[in-house]
Design an enzyme around this catalytic site. Sequence first.
Site, short mmCIF file in Angstrom:
data_model
loop_
_atom_site.label_atom_id
_atom_site.label_comp_id
_atom_site.label_asym_id
_atom_site.label_seq_id
_atom_site.Cartn_x
_atom_site.Cartn_y
_atom_site.Cartn_z
N ASP A 124 69.27 53.14 74.18
CA ASP A 124 68.39 52.59 75.32
C ASP A 124 68.00 53.55 75.50
O ASP A 124 67.65 54.51 75.69
CB ASP A 124 69.59 51.94 76.02
CG ASP A 124 68.79 51.53 77.12
OD1 ASP A 124 69.20 49.62 77.03
OD2 ASP A 124 68.14 51.15 78.39
N ASP A 132 67.81 43.11 70.85
CA ASP A 132 68.38 42.30 72.06
C ASP A 132 67.45 42.33 72.87
O ASP A 132 67.93 42.87 74.50
CB ASP A 132 69.69 41.88 72.46
CG ASP A 132 69.79 40.73 73.21
OD1 ASP A 132 69.27 40.30 74.17
OD2 ASP A 132 71.08 41.37 73.76
N ARG A 183 78.05 37.49 70.64
CA ARG A 183 78.35 38.06 70.39
C ARG A 183 79.53 38.10 69.64
O ARG A 183 80.65 38.72 68.67
CB ARG A 183 78.71 39.40 71.30
CG ARG A 183 77.98 39.80 72.39
CD ARG A 183 77.54 40.50 73.07
NE ARG A 183 77.50 40.27 73.91
CZ ARG A 183 77.08 40.18 75.61
NH1 ARG A 183 75.82 40.11 75.50
NH2 ARG A 183 77.98 39.92 76.78
N PHE A 221 68.11 48.24 72.36
CA PHE A 221 68.56 47.94 73.93
C PHE A 221 69.54 47.17 74.45
O PHE A 221 70.40 46.62 75.25
CB PHE A 221 67.31 46.81 73.73
CG PHE A 221 66.04 46.61 73.59
CD1 PHE A 221 65.19 46.41 74.19
CD2 PHE A 221 66.02 45.74 71.78
CE1 PHE A 221 63.57 46.87 73.65
CE2 PHE A 221 64.04 46.09 71.42
CZ PHE A 221 63.46 47.02 72.42
N ALA A 230 62.19 52.18 72.18
CA ALA A 230 63.39 51.26 70.65
C ALA A 230 62.27 51.54 69.85
O ALA A 230 62.21 51.84 68.51
CB ALA A 230 63.49 49.72 71.52
N CYS A 265 64.56 36.00 75.44
CA CYS A 265 64.93 35.65 76.53
C CYS A 265 63.90 34.92 77.19
O CYS A 265 63.92 34.62 78.70
CB CYS A 265 66.10 36.93 77.29
SG CYS A 265 65.12 38.19 77.70
#
Length: 397
Positions: A250, A299, A212, A228, A279, A339
């Site tokens: 979100d 993300d 970020r 997200f 999303a 992730c």
Amino acid sequence: MEYPALYLKRGEDARLRAGHLWVYSNEVDVARSPLTAFEPGEACAIVDHRGKPVGIGYVNPNSLIAARLVSRGVEHALDRSLIVHRLNVALALRERLYAEPYYRLVFGESDGLPGLVLDRFGDVVVGQIATAGMERLKDEITAAVVKVLKPRQLWWKNDASIRTMEHLPEYADLGHGEYGGETIAREGGLEFAIDPVSGQKTGWFYDQRENRDLLARFVDGKRVLDMFSYLGAWGLRAAAAGASEVVCVDASAAAVESIARNAERNGLADRVTAVRADAFDHLKALREAREQYDVVILDPPAFIKRKKDFTEGRLAYRRLNELGMQVLARDGLLVTCSCSHHMPRAALLEAVQQGVRHLDRQAQMLIALQQAPDHPVHPAIAETDYLKGYVLRVLPA
């Protein structure tokens, strides 16, 4: 102190001696040390087939990962003193990295405390325990944290689904201190109110902080879409860096309310809008409305939680990135992340490229993203290297 021995089969100590910390159930010599003889989380001495100790760890006979190594050699007991030492070593790194006490203090295996995560929010610590061995040590961990950090509160957020694999109950409670007061995450000069009990994971995602930080150079005067969003970390950081308009999306109503409150808290409410939506559905609606943004941030949570989900998950990443690019303005920037440990870096970039070609565009990869250094990677344990992403410039063909 002597611990019961967990014997390994011939040759099964090689991975441990090369640096790994896990023992799988099929590597244990159950004739010499039956797993059923151990209680879940019981401390043990891990020894090779010749009886030579590898180190001290703990056992869970109910788990595929039957044991985890905590200390090499047998000189140090698995107790509060060892935990205090590991916390001090972990703290020394974080204090070198950050001027303020807001960071991941302990990242499991990478910090020599497998199964334990501790995040620090000033005078509040939020912990997560993922293994039976660490659960048995919870009182010692609590005492060690209090000794080293003297926090106002220590919360245990032990509700992760991974605990079911260890046959552990899910719960969240206050382990030290008194109820009351806000928990704040500070990042990039902004303050975010978090919920250590009802929020996701420990309430905040420090692993994206440095990524970020990189955003600032790209967003001044730009329209930014943050998908997200959770508590709005990417979006609010973009607004603070000069973005002219930020839309945070979100699926959680509580998250959307928190984004609005955090925008107000930081004086950014005039440029930040929070939207509750799925999303994929929202990106399709934006495409149909011909909305375009200069920067799109993707993300998402992990789409691939198990290896067998790879094919389906890779397709989801491709679909998401393709939708994101369809609402990008000409010469726009796409920030895309994963992730999912089971999604290799190259596979993520390939999924983006497939979307680029399907849309008859071209992309330039500008920056490769990884987890922040308060989530250090253990070189011998690939699972600790989980976060990957890219900043890409997307152009017409």
